[in-house]
Motif scaffolding. Structure first.
Motif: not given
Length: 330
Positions: A195, A253, A257, A266
């Protein structure tokens, strides 16, 4: 009177001559005094000029030496002060690291949570979010994830008992704890590093919390399929329950992102690791543990049994003779 006038005239002449001599002596004395004074003044002036020249030549060097020594002393004092400050800071950090109360204070905010909040977060871990245009909130606590990891350890031990695995030399708790905590900490660290490379806005504690709550689907799937041995039921739970918890983590996530490529890398890595870990726990974990035990302890051996041995006839005759001799003696 004529004599007296002549004598007086001679006396005056003598006085004039003597006066001129006295005057000349005075003039000589004045001249000589002024010359000596001038020589002394010239000598004094020459001495002062020499001293001034000597001071002028030695002055800059001494000033530079003094300035150099002053700067050197100042730098030495600054170096000592910096070293003392660094020593004090290191000492405080070391004492804080070895202080139990300080460690408890550091960890207390991560475990200060109500049971109602933990229950709500367990339910939320099975519900994927729809809004990914803005960053989703992640709980920054570790109490729920830690309890889920211990629950997964207990489920694995229960699965070992319900299966045909022969447990020797203990309950294999160390293997289960190593597997569960290794996955939680190892994958969280790897995903946090990934990340960071993908410029995702998430911290290490948030990653631990997100992945820990994601193990709730694994606990449900394994608990049901360990008690009901149907592979089709496992695949259904694997896709539905495990898939929902994985989609929840992926959606969070994605919301944190920026960039399609970064999101794909990811989220694809996290989904693959999470779903494959559930398959490993159901199909391969018991076999791997059995293989490790066989390697360390050898193949399965029958348990040791005690067998009654027959006393030989000679021993019986000796005992009987001894008993009779003792009786006759008495």
């Amino acid at each position: 009177s004529g004599a007296s006038a002549a004598e007086w005239g001679g006396f005056e002449d003598n006085m004039q001559g003597g006066g001129s001599a006295v005057i000349d002596m005075e003039n000589m004395d004045d001249t000589s005094g002024s010359s000596f004074e001038d020589m002394g003044e010239m000598h004094q002036r020459m001495k002062e000029e020499e001293e001034e020249e000597a001071e002028g030549e030695a002055g800059p060097g001494e000033e530079e030496d003094g300035e150099f020594l002053g700067m050197k002393g100042l730098r030495g004092q600054l170096g000592r002060q910096v070293a003392d400050q660094m020593w004090q800071v290191g000492k405080r950090q070391a004492s804080r690291a070895f202080s139990l109360y300080a460690n408890i204070d550091i960890l207390r905010p991560y475990f200060d949570v109500e049971p109602v909040q933990v229950r709500a977060r367990l339910l939320e871990s099975m519900i994927p979010v729809k809004m990914i245009n803005f960053p989703q909130k992640i709980a920054g606590e570790l109490y729920g994830p830690l309890m889920l990891v211990f629950t997964l350890v207990a489920i694995l031990l229960h699965g070992m008992k319900t299966s045909d695995t022969i447990i020797r030399e203990g309950t294999l708790m160390g293997t289960a704890i190593g597997t569960c905590f290794g996955y939680w900490l190892g994958v969280s660290s790897f995903m946090y590093f990934l990340a960071y490379l993908c410029n995702a806005q998430i911290t290490m504690v948030q990653m631990l919390s997100l992945l820990g709550y994601g193990l709730f689907g694994h606990c449900i799937t394994l608990f049901v399929t360990y008690n009901i041995h149907f592979h089709s039921l496992f695949y259904i739970f694997w896709l539905v329950v495990g898939g929902l918890s994985t989609l929840r983590m992926v959606a969070v996530l994605v919301s944190r992102t920026v960039g399609h490529t970064q999101r794909l890398i990811l989220c694809g890595t996290l989904a693959a690791l999470h779903m494959l870990f559930l398959l490993y726990l159901h199909f391969a974990y018991h076999k791997v543990v059995e293989g490790i035990l066989d390697t360390l302890e050898g193949p399965n051996m029958p348990p040791f049994q005690r067998v009654a041995r027959d006393i030989p006839v000679v021993s019986n005759a000796v005992l009987n003779t001894t008993a009779k001799a003792i009786a006759l003696t008495l």
